[in-house]
Scaffold this motif. Sequence first.
Motif, short mmCIF file in Angstrom:
data_model
loop_
_atom_site.label_atom_id
_atom_site.label_comp_id
_atom_site.label_asym_id
_atom_site.label_seq_id
_atom_site.Cartn_x
_atom_site.Cartn_y
_atom_site.Cartn_z
N ALA A 35 25.83 3.99 -40.08
CA ALA A 35 25.02 4.62 -39.04
C ALA A 35 23.56 4.16 -39.12
CB ALA A 35 25.09 6.14 -39.15
N GLU A 36 23.04 4.08 -40.31
CA GLU A 36 21.65 3.63 -40.48
C GLU A 36 21.48 2.18 -40.04
OE1 GLU A 36 18.77 5.21 -41.28
OE2 GLU A 36 19.97 7.04 -41.15
N GLN A 37 22.50 1.37 -40.25
CA GLN A 37 22.42 -0.05 -39.90
C GLN A 37 22.69 -0.31 -38.42
OE1 GLN A 37 25.33 -1.74 -42.50
NE2 GLN A 37 24.03 -1.56 -44.32
N THR A 38 23.53 0.49 -37.80
CA THR A 38 23.95 0.21 -36.42
C THR A 38 23.38 1.18 -35.40
OG1 THR A 38 25.97 1.51 -36.69
CG2 THR A 38 26.09 -0.84 -37.20
N TRP A 39 23.43 2.45 -35.69
CA TRP A 39 23.03 3.46 -34.72
C TRP A 39 21.52 3.67 -34.70
CZ3 TRP A 39 20.92 8.39 -35.71
CH2 TRP A 39 20.82 9.22 -34.59
N PRO A 41 18.79 1.88 -35.34
CA PRO A 41 17.88 0.94 -34.67
C PRO A 41 17.93 1.03 -33.14
CG PRO A 41 19.12 -0.19 -36.38
CD PRO A 41 19.73 1.18 -36.23
N PHE A 42 19.03 1.51 -32.58
CA PHE A 42 19.19 1.48 -31.13
C PHE A 42 18.97 2.82 -30.44
CE2 PHE A 42 21.67 -2.01 -32.84
CZ PHE A 42 21.10 -3.06 -32.14
N ILE A 43 18.99 3.92 -31.17
CA ILE A 43 18.94 5.23 -30.53
C ILE A 43 17.62 5.46 -29.79
CG2 ILE A 43 18.17 6.54 -32.55
CD1 ILE A 43 20.68 7.69 -29.88
#
Length: 84
Positions: A35-39, A41-43
Amino acid sequence: ENIGFVGFEIWTVDGGTVFDNVFVADNLDAAFRVAEQTWRPFIAKERAAKQAWDAKHAVSDAVAYDAGRVAAALSGAAQHGLKK
């Protein structure tokens, strides 16, 4: 015993709802890392884009609503023999 398949039943209230980045794991720490790597940065970008879209469409929706009310009022007046 290993699980061979995972199924999702997703119900949406709004059309256009999008689901992505589904992650299935048996380790909560791994889920948080992903989640820290994928979610994360984009939220912020997704929220900003949603706010911009809402702001743009709120005006056009309000105009369409008012136009519909005016049309209904004129239609009602015409039914009673009133002219502009």
